[in-house]
Design an enzyme around this catalytic site. Structure first.
Site, PDB file in Angstrom:
ATOM      1  N   CYS A  60       0.848  -1.192   0.000  1.00  0.00           N
ATOM      2  CA  CYS A  60       0.000   0.000   0.000  1.00  0.00           C
ATOM      3  C   CYS A  60       0.880   1.236   0.000  1.00  0.00           C
ATOM      4  O   CYS A  60       1.883   1.298   0.727  1.00  0.00           O
ATOM      5  CB  CYS A  60      -0.900  -0.008   1.242  1.00  0.00           C
ATOM      6  SG  CYS A  60      -1.980   1.430   1.381  1.00  0.00           S
ATOM      7  N   HIS A  64      -9.041  -3.397  -2.528  1.00  0.00           N
ATOM      8  CA  HIS A  64      -8.082  -2.605  -1.751  1.00  0.00           C
ATOM      9  C   HIS A  64      -8.477  -1.134  -1.744  1.00  0.00           C
ATOM     10  O   HIS A  64      -8.501  -0.495  -0.675  1.00  0.00           O
ATOM     11  CB  HIS A  64      -6.686  -2.789  -2.358  1.00  0.00           C
ATOM     12  CG  HIS A  64      -5.599  -2.062  -1.647  1.00  0.00           C
ATOM     13  ND1 HIS A  64      -4.572  -2.709  -0.977  1.00  0.00           N
ATOM     14  CD2 HIS A  64      -5.340  -0.735  -1.494  1.00  0.00           C
ATOM     15  CE1 HIS A  64      -3.751  -1.810  -0.449  1.00  0.00           C
ATOM     16  NE2 HIS A  64      -4.191  -0.611  -0.762  1.00  0.00           N
ATOM     17  N   GLU A  65      -8.806  -0.600  -2.913  1.00  0.00           N
ATOM     18  CA  GLU A  65      -9.133   0.827  -2.986  1.00  0.00           C
ATOM     19  C   GLU A  65     -10.483   1.143  -2.344  1.00  0.00           C
ATOM     20  O   GLU A  65     -10.639   2.164  -1.683  1.00  0.00           O
ATOM     21  CB  GLU A  65      -9.098   1.307  -4.440  1.00  0.00           C
ATOM     22  CG  GLU A  65      -7.744   1.157  -5.121  1.00  0.00           C
ATOM     23  CD  GLU A  65      -6.593   1.755  -4.332  1.00  0.00           C
ATOM     24  OE1 GLU A  65      -6.801   2.781  -3.634  1.00  0.00           O
ATOM     25  OE2 GLU A  65      -5.486   1.197  -4.393  1.00  0.00           O
ATOM     26  N   HIS A 113     -10.179   1.391   1.364  1.00  0.00           N
ATOM     27  CA  HIS A 113      -9.676   2.694   1.817  1.00  0.00           C
ATOM     28  C   HIS A 113     -10.836   3.653   2.095  1.00  0.00           C
ATOM     29  O   HIS A 113     -10.780   4.450   3.038  1.00  0.00           O
ATOM     30  CB  HIS A 113      -8.763   3.318   0.760  1.00  0.00           C
ATOM     31  CG  HIS A 113      -7.327   2.952   0.901  1.00  0.00           C
ATOM     32  ND1 HIS A 113      -6.589   3.186   2.046  1.00  0.00           N
ATOM     33  CD2 HIS A 113      -6.461   2.376   0.022  1.00  0.00           C
ATOM     34  CE1 HIS A 113      -5.346   2.769   1.873  1.00  0.00           C
ATOM     35  NE2 HIS A 113      -5.240   2.263   0.656  1.00  0.00           N
TER      36      HIS A 113
END
EC number: 3.5.1.88
Length: 214
Positions: free
Chosen positions: A126, A168-169, A172
């Site tokens: 990351c 993953h995004e 966030h």
């Protein structure tokens, strides 16, 4: 839905951020902005400012370099992220990980849900946790819904490495870092990754470091 007065400070702050120059500064783990979760985008940035912000995210992602970047990673708590992956990897890695090229895309208000029960575990890093990687088991295939930067509906199934990127995004935007989902015993420095764990799969690392794979 916020009022114009509610939105003015955010738009002003984004404008100031962009005026300070590019690439933008990527905030690191420990900054509360990465943990608060982002608010849905519903027009807080007028179209010209949104276009500038999206371009800034693209420039910053490429400069890092990375394959995705979410707005909270540059200090902006909006549900906006960008992805792009030229996938410059050896054929064996491409095959094992399902890492195929992804064009530049903007994800607005994305949400995902697993498709099926299959899970895949690979080392993941990351931009907000520089210098480290860890193994994360994630759904191998997900359905992503949301919009693009023009407000057009997005409803698409992603598999392989692209599925990992969009998870993953999107995480966030929910205040979740990949470390929250990782096998803690797998945590490895970039140097260790280069020297020991460059194999296409993390099976050897799992045996040596003592963590389980799905």
């Amino acid at each position: 839905m916020g009022t114009p007065d509610d939105r003015a400070p955010l738009a002003e702050r984004v404008g100031q951020l962009l005026d300070a120059g590019l690439p933008l500064t990527i905030v690191a783990a420990g900054d509360p902005v990465l943990r608060r979760g982002a608010e849905p985008f519903d027009g807080q940035l007028e179209p010209a400012l949104l276009a500038r912000f999206v371009e800034a995210l693209r420039i910053t992602m490429r400069a890092a370099p990375g394959v995705g970047l979410a707005a909270p990673q540059v200090g902006v708590e909006l549900r906006i992220a960008v992805i792009e992956d030229p996938a410059p990897v050896p054929e064996e890695v491409r095959r094992v990980r399902g890492r195929v090229p992804q064009p530049f895309r903007v994800l607005v208000n994305p949400c995902y849900e697993p498709v099926g029960d299959a899970r895949a575990a690979f080392f993941e890093g990351c931009l907000s946790v520089p210098g480290w990687q860890a193994v994360v088991a994630r759904p191998a295939e997900v359905r992503l819904t949301g919009q693009d930067e023009h407000g057009r509906a997005l409803d698409e199934v992603f598999s392989g490495w692209p599925a990992r990127i969009v998870q993953h995004e999107t995480d966030h935007l929910d205040g979740v870092l990949y470390l929250d989902r990782a096998a803690s015993r797998s945590l490895s420095s970039n140097q260790a990754m280069a020297e020991r764990w460059a194999q296409p799969t993390p099976e050897e690392a799992a045996r040596a470091l003592g963590f389980e794979l799905p």
